[in-house]
Enzyme design. Sequence first.
Site, PDB file in Angstrom:
ATOM      1  CE  LYS A 122       2.417   7.344   8.703  1.00  0.00           C
ATOM      2  NZ  LYS A 122       2.408   5.865   8.815  1.00  0.00           N
ATOM      3  CB  SER A 174       3.766   5.550  12.535  1.00  0.00           C
ATOM      4  OG  SER A 174       3.480   5.025  11.254  1.00  0.00           O
ATOM      5  CB  SER A 205       1.631   2.521  10.877  1.00  0.00           C
ATOM      6  OG  SER A 205       2.744   2.482  11.720  1.00  0.00           O
TER       7      SER A 205
HETATM    8  N1  GLN Z   1       4.622  -0.050  15.555  1.00  0.00           N
HETATM    9  C1  GLN Z   1       5.200  -0.461  14.322  1.00  0.00           C
HETATM   10  C2  GLN Z   1       6.640  -0.036  14.264  1.00  0.00           C
HETATM   11  O1  GLN Z   1       7.019   0.757  15.052  1.00  0.00           O
HETATM   12  C3  GLN Z   1       4.392   0.132  13.220  1.00  0.00           C
HETATM   13  C4  GLN Z   1       5.146   0.617  12.062  1.00  0.00           C
HETATM   14  C5  GLN Z   1       4.337   0.940  10.845  1.00  0.00           C
HETATM   15  O2  GLN Z   1       3.374   0.264  10.527  1.00  0.00           O
HETATM   16  N2  GLN Z   1       4.818   1.949  10.093  1.00  0.00           N
HETATM   17  O3  GLN Z   1       7.400  -0.490  13.479  1.00  0.00           O
END
Ligand code: GLN
Length: 502
Positions: free
Chosen positions: A59, A134, A158
């Site tokens: 990532k 994400s 995420s």
């Molecule tokens: N959907 C969560 C957010 O927007 C996930 C974020 C994450 O795990 N980086 O904060």
Amino acid sequence: MGEYKEYFKRWEEKIGAFIEIDEKAIENSDFKGGGKAAGEKFREKRKKETVFGLPFAVKDNIAVKGRSISCGSKLLENVKSPYTATVVKKLEDQGARVIGKTNLDEFGMGSSTDNSALKKTNNPWDVGRVAGGSSGGSAAAVAAGLVPFALGTDTGGSIRQPAAFCGVVGLKPTYGAVSRFGLVAYASSLETAGVLADSIERCRAVFSIMRGKDGNDQTSVEAPAKAPGLEERSGAPRIIGVLPAESVAKAIAAVAGDGADSEQALSIAAQAATLEEEVRRGFETAKRNLADLGHTLVDVEIPSLKYGVPAYYAIAAAEASANLARFDGIRYGKRPDWAENPDDLIDKAREAGFGSEVKLRILLGAFVLRSGFQDRYYLRAQRIRAGIRRNFETLLGGADYANGASATCDAILLPVFPTRAFDRGPSTLSPFAQKAADLYTCCANLAGLPALSFPASVENGLPVGVQLLGRAFAEAVLLDIAEGYEKAHPFPHPAGYESFWD
Ligand code: GLN
């Protein structure tokens, strides 16, 4: 030569999983190996060194020396990392090779990867739908068979949510079990690096290499000596706590009925936490299959769960507003061509560099941390966080393995997300609904517990994932249960998938 390369190009054109690709690594690869000596050698070596010769994706908020570290942001577009994250280094030391950097919601903020300022990533099961987020690029790359595993980060879901959307395995380890050195911080007290993989066995192998204390990260620790060993594969029957479907949505709706501050927002939240019919079916299938495998399912309640999302967003935004303060256009990334003075330079860099979701969260974070407001939002959120942790510890036992804990269950089964991969049309999930739907994932982060998402079934052409939450440092238990499931119900693949590794 060529087979893998062509396969890679063909898929990548459709799904757009990568922000940067190491063309040379692909050029030199023929992972299928056929009868070739190289293939044989890889296979032989891999019996001991489990990731030897395998390509993996990372990532683009995890540092790899000399490679992109854009975080999906215009502000850091084309920035190259001067060093490599510990988790990546450990895998490279075992002979695995980074093949590219994957797309993400800007700085990890989102649930679709559509918040990336750099490109769109599509779901390999249906390119009209999102890959989740994400870590959507990493999930899509694994699902399409471009890599056997990929690294992601999980601050509030995420890793697990895109894994569920794309039909792959996603592990968010216990907080502190893996080093965060080399991760671009979003919300430091919530996030962990973790694995997206094509099988439980692969996930276990990668995690066993990644974990452990790192001198460069003071929050990293070794697993307690008495914690279950990763190599343990008993397939033993376990007690699995199940949160009755819809109970959380009902609890949120009940709060709205109490005349809470914003009734309308709460009723939308309750709606967003309600499981889509296909997800409900997938969840019921998972329960049935686990019971058939000999596990005992017991209903559990997690009373504080309904407060998870507000607590998560207060804490995550607060930490993001502090962490992102380093991006000023002076030390990193894009600098405006001209500015009146240093303040103007910073304003201009952030105005042009950050997307709207990032700006929203920085503002929200600054608001909840404002003096005089801390009690009302930030400290209250921390108290809820402690309550959620206690709820889970009562059910699963705490992190202290020295004192034999009394626990009700070995793991807790939860949905990952209320919907399957959503599309980008008019019926798409609104940004508010996406946040409300983080409920099922963000609590593991608030409590610092390990959680493993895996495909339970395919419903109407799209995968449905479920997740198991465990006691701190009990990843082995979750992997063991899921491996039994995988053996009985092999994980699905999208049309056109081919495997280039064994
Ligand atoms: N959907 C969560 C957010 O927007 C996930 C974020 C994450 O795990 N980086 O904060």
